[in-house]
Design a protein around this motif. Structure first.
Motif, PDB file in Angstrom:
ATOM      1  N   PRO A   1       0.985  -1.056  -0.185  1.00  0.00           N
ATOM      2  CA  PRO A   1       0.083  -0.297   0.018  1.00  0.00           C
ATOM      3  C   PRO A   1       0.644   1.401  -0.325  1.00  0.00           C
ATOM      4  CG  PRO A   1      -0.768  -1.383   1.772  1.00  0.00           C
ATOM      5  CD  PRO A   1       0.630  -2.262   1.419  1.00  0.00           C
ATOM      6  N   SER A   2       0.202   2.266  -1.054  1.00  0.00           N
ATOM      7  CA  SER A   2       1.179   3.806  -1.179  1.00  0.00           C
ATOM      8  C   SER A   2       0.645   4.767  -0.164  1.00  0.00           C
ATOM      9  CB  SER A   2       1.123   4.256  -2.893  1.00  0.00           C
ATOM     10  OG  SER A   2       1.625   5.002  -2.083  1.00  0.00           O
ATOM     11  N   PRO A   3       1.253   5.426   0.725  1.00  0.00           N
ATOM     12  CA  PRO A   3       0.999   6.886   0.843  1.00  0.00           C
ATOM     13  C   PRO A   3       0.009   7.214  -0.125  1.00  0.00           C
ATOM     14  CG  PRO A   3       3.010   6.662   1.138  1.00  0.00           C
ATOM     15  CD  PRO A   3       2.741   5.084   0.583  1.00  0.00           C
ATOM     16  N   THR A   4       0.374   7.490  -1.137  1.00  0.00           N
ATOM     17  CA  THR A   4      -0.423   7.950  -1.959  1.00  0.00           C
ATOM     18  C   THR A   4      -1.759   7.595  -2.689  1.00  0.00           C
ATOM     19  OG1 THR A   4       1.945   9.327  -2.232  1.00  0.00           O
ATOM     20  CG2 THR A   4       0.124   9.721  -4.209  1.00  0.00           C
TER      21      THR A   4
ATOM     22  N   ASN B   1       1.785   0.728  -5.833  1.00  0.00           N
ATOM     23  CA  ASN B   1       2.976  -0.251  -5.493  1.00  0.00           C
ATOM     24  C   ASN B   1       2.889  -2.523  -5.746  1.00  0.00           C
ATOM     25  OD1 ASN B   1       4.422   1.913  -5.489  1.00  0.00           O
ATOM     26  ND2 ASN B   1       4.396   1.427  -2.893  1.00  0.00           N
ATOM     27  N   VAL B   2       3.771  -3.090  -6.595  1.00  0.00           N
ATOM     28  CA  VAL B   2       3.508  -4.066  -6.637  1.00  0.00           C
ATOM     29  C   VAL B   2       4.619  -5.064  -7.161  1.00  0.00           C
ATOM     30  CG1 VAL B   2       3.061  -5.895  -8.680  1.00  0.00           C
ATOM     31  CG2 VAL B   2       1.332  -4.052  -8.169  1.00  0.00           C
ATOM     32  N   VAL B   3       5.423  -5.749  -6.623  1.00  0.00           N
ATOM     33  CA  VAL B   3       6.566  -6.276  -6.315  1.00  0.00           C
ATOM     34  C   VAL B   3       6.520  -7.891  -7.193  1.00  0.00           C
ATOM     35  CG1 VAL B   3       8.288  -7.507  -4.667  1.00  0.00           C
ATOM     36  CG2 VAL B   3       7.548  -5.444  -3.811  1.00  0.00           C
ATOM     37  N   ILE B   4       7.443  -8.317  -7.580  1.00  0.00           N
ATOM     38  CA  ILE B   4       7.318  -9.025  -8.885  1.00  0.00           C
ATOM     39  C   ILE B   4       8.812 -10.268  -8.898  1.00  0.00           C
ATOM     40  CG2 ILE B   4       5.242  -8.376  -9.957  1.00  0.00           C
ATOM     41  CD1 ILE B   4       7.807  -8.002 -12.629  1.00  0.00           C
ATOM     42  N   LYS B   5       8.138 -11.010  -9.074  1.00  0.00           N
ATOM     43  CA  LYS B   5       9.798 -11.914  -8.662  1.00  0.00           C
ATOM     44  C   LYS B   5      10.523 -12.366 -10.406  1.00  0.00           C
ATOM     45  CE  LYS B   5       9.428 -12.284  -4.678  1.00  0.00           C
ATOM     46  NZ  LYS B   5      11.017 -11.794  -3.081  1.00  0.00           N
ATOM     47  N   GLN B   6      11.336 -12.482 -10.561  1.00  0.00           N
ATOM     48  CA  GLN B   6      11.826 -12.604 -11.884  1.00  0.00           C
ATOM     49  C   GLN B   6      13.220 -13.540 -11.731  1.00  0.00           C
ATOM     50  OE1 GLN B   6      12.076  -8.376 -14.360  1.00  0.00           O
ATOM     51  NE2 GLN B   6      10.539  -9.049 -15.694  1.00  0.00           N
ATOM     52  N   PRO B   7      13.039 -14.410 -12.977  1.00  0.00           N
ATOM     53  CA  PRO B   7      14.172 -15.549 -12.711  1.00  0.00           C
ATOM     54  C   PRO B   7      15.649 -14.570 -13.108  1.00  0.00           C
ATOM     55  CG  PRO B   7      13.410 -15.711 -15.196  1.00  0.00           C
ATOM     56  CD  PRO B   7      12.349 -14.816 -14.101  1.00  0.00           C
ATOM     57  N   ILE B   8      16.691 -14.708 -12.611  1.00  0.00           N
ATOM     58  CA  ILE B   8      18.203 -14.579 -12.815  1.00  0.00           C
ATOM     59  C   ILE B   8      18.884 -14.182 -14.473  1.00  0.00           C
ATOM     60  CG2 ILE B   8      20.529 -14.495 -12.304  1.00  0.00           C
ATOM     61  CD1 ILE B   8      19.819 -13.970  -9.281  1.00  0.00           C
ATOM     62  N   GLY B   9      18.528 -15.241 -14.897  1.00  0.00           N
ATOM     63  CA  GLY B   9      19.608 -15.863 -15.517  1.00  0.00           C
ATOM     64  C   GLY B   9      20.201 -16.780 -15.615  1.00  0.00           C
TER      65      GLY B   9
END
Ligand code: SIN
Length: 517
Positions: free
Chosen positions: A168-171, A176-184
């Motif tokens: 949750p954002s104060p604005t 705000n969303v956080v995703i996970k992605q493979p490093i490589g």
């Protein structure tokens, strides 16, 4: 010597063209190995590297000879690859990452589940291969295959749980969303003591996360790695690659740690080598996971169940003839129970049957090579020269094969080498102590901190000691801690990061996406 990705000397296609045909020598070697084994599926035996979905030899034509540590017999050969093949493998992994990383988690789950099932179907064959090249008993090898498969199963199930989060954002108009992605692309460098499980612990997590990999298996035990069935499970070309080397290991490892296409290095092995690889990976600030050496304390307090403590010491100290990073290395026993513990442990160890792991009477197999036997012998000689007593064993067993008699030493002084360095062999070094405070100090007096064990029935002491030991993993009233679902790893100079458990996170980047509306 090239450290970074340099212009390719060969394309993947050219490498395939050069190496796909089997030479007569290869056929002889493969059949020699096959005749040593009685495999239900002889096609599990692979004696070439694996790059971009193809079985390949090396450009130089060089070979590494693999021997059985129980007999010194030659088992077969694998290609001596170098930086050229390493670059080709890394580039293949880089190409494959473009599509593999975009597959669904469910798709990767299904492939890993298939791999898990294949490892069950071929369990007997895979165990035989482990025993033949590593020396451990067939029972231990079956256990390793099950342990190895359990990582594949575990990470199949983790693949579909790489959740992100909403913060949750104060604005008012911001999300705000956080995703996970493979490093490589991940470089995986593994040891000979678990020829299969140390690969799947890393590879399972990497594949589940959506990463691709280049594996460098150890030259002592390459066949288990090459038999790992990734292709049969449906892993696409280039997603998993294996480069075999011995003589060129320094340059290959440098490329695996410094090539810019590689985004992560995962290593299990000794602390000195870990430091070298960590330094090289630092050149491009790659992520690293390191599981390095241990020097595990095993403490028996006077309130322990002594029967249970003796069993635990046998399991922890003599598992695989003492060749694991989590084996007890220093056994501290409180004075009032010392004599009883020492004599009961010595009786059990005297009954071990040392021999070829394929013989079903054998309880303990050989060490991996003569350097390992020499190290064990030097630790025993040093301890005895400083006043230790030999209760059982104490000497090497003449060959063929690399054997050292399972040994119990008593009254090992604090300044003996064995209390300072990991022995990686079948020697139980017993030292007496009087107080809890004294033994905690002794246990923590080392630069490494992987596992530690203690036996006590006093609940207050159990908490105090578990918290006071400077290690990543504690076994209390048990000598066996290894499982796929736990965070495996150490503190101090025993490593960085955790494998197993939620270790898939080590192969994922966290990305924040801030949405304005
Ligand atoms: C190791 O020896 O490095 C691993 C031991 C284990 O997983 O139990």
């Amino acid at each position: 010597m090239r450290f970074l990705a340099s212009p390719r000397l060969l394309t993947v296609g050219a490498l395939r063209m050069q190496h796909r045909s089997f030479s007569p020598k290869f056929t002889i070697m493969a059949s020699r190995l096959a005749s040593t084994l009685s495999l239900k599926d002889p096609s599990l035996l692979k004696t070439q590297g694996f790059i971009d979905g193809q079985w390949v030899d090396s450009k130089s034509g060089g070979k590494i000879t693999v021997t059985n540590p129980a007999t010194n017999e030659e088992l077969g050969t694998i290609p001596e690859m170098d930086v050229t093949e390493t670059c080709v493998a890394i580039e293949a992994a880089g190409e494959a990452f473009k599509t593999w990383s975009r597959t669904t988690a469910k798709y990767r789950h299904d492939i890993l589940k298939k791999l898990y099932e294949l490892m069950q179907t071929h369990a007997e064959d895979l165990a035989q291969i482990i025993t033949l090249e590593n020396g451990k008993t067939l029972k231990e090898a079956q256990g390793e295959n099950a342990y190895s498969a359990s990582f594949v199963e575990w990470f199949a199930e983790e693949a579909v749980r790489t959740y992100g989060e909403h913060i949750p954002s104060p604005t008012a108009n911001v999300r705000n969303v956080v995703i996970k992605q493979p490093i490589g692309v991940v470089s995986i460098l593994t040891p000979w003591n678990f020829p299969s499980a140390m690969i799947t612990r890393k590879l399972g997590a990497a594949l589940a996360a959506g990463c691709t990999a280049v594996i460098k298996p150890p030259p002592e035990t390459p066949f288990s790695a090459l038999a790992l069935l990734a292709r049969r499970a449906g892993v696409p070309d280039g997603v998993v690659n294996a480069v075999t080397t011995q003589k060129n290991v320094n340059e290959v490892a440098k490329e695996m740690c410094m090539n810019k296409i590689v985004k992560k290095v995962s290593f299990t092995g000794s602390t000195p080598v870990a430091k070298l690889l960590y330094g090289m990976a630092a050149s491009t600030l790659k992520k690293v996971s390191i599981e390095a050496g241990g020097n595990a304390p095993f403490i028996v307090f006077e309130d322990a169940d002594i029967t249970q403590a003796v069993e635990g010491a046998i399991a922890s100290k003599f598992r695989q003839s003492g060749q694991t990073c989590v084996c007890a290395n220093r056994i501290y026993v409180q004075s009032s129970v010392y004599a009883e513990f020492a004599s009961r442990l010595a009786d059990k160890v005297a009954a071990f049957k040392v021999g070829n792991g394929l013989d079903d009477k054998t309880t303990h197999g050989p060490l991996i090579h003569d350097r390992a036997v020499n190290k064990v012998a030097s630790h025993v000689e040093d301890a005895v020269s400083k006043g230790a007593q030999v209760l059982v064993g104490g000497s090497r067993i003449e060959g063929p094969g690399y054997f050292f008699a399972p040994t119990v030493l008593s009254d090992v002084p604090a300044h003996a080498l064995i209390n300072d360095e990991e022995t990686f062999g079948p020697v139980a070094a017993l030292t007496k102590f009087d107080t809890e405070e004294e033994v905690i100090k002794l246990a923590n007096n080392t630069d490494v901190g992987l596992a530690g064990y203690f036996y006590s029935r006093d609940v207050g002491r159990v908490w105090r000691v578990a918290e006071a030991l400077e290690v990543g993993m504690v076994g209390t009233n048990t000598g066996m801690i290894s499982q796929a679902m736990i965070p495996f790893g150490g503190v101090k100079e025993s490593g960085l990061g955790r494998e197993g458990g939620h270790g898939i996170g080590e192969y994922l980047n966290t990305k924040l996406i801030v949405f304005g509306m």
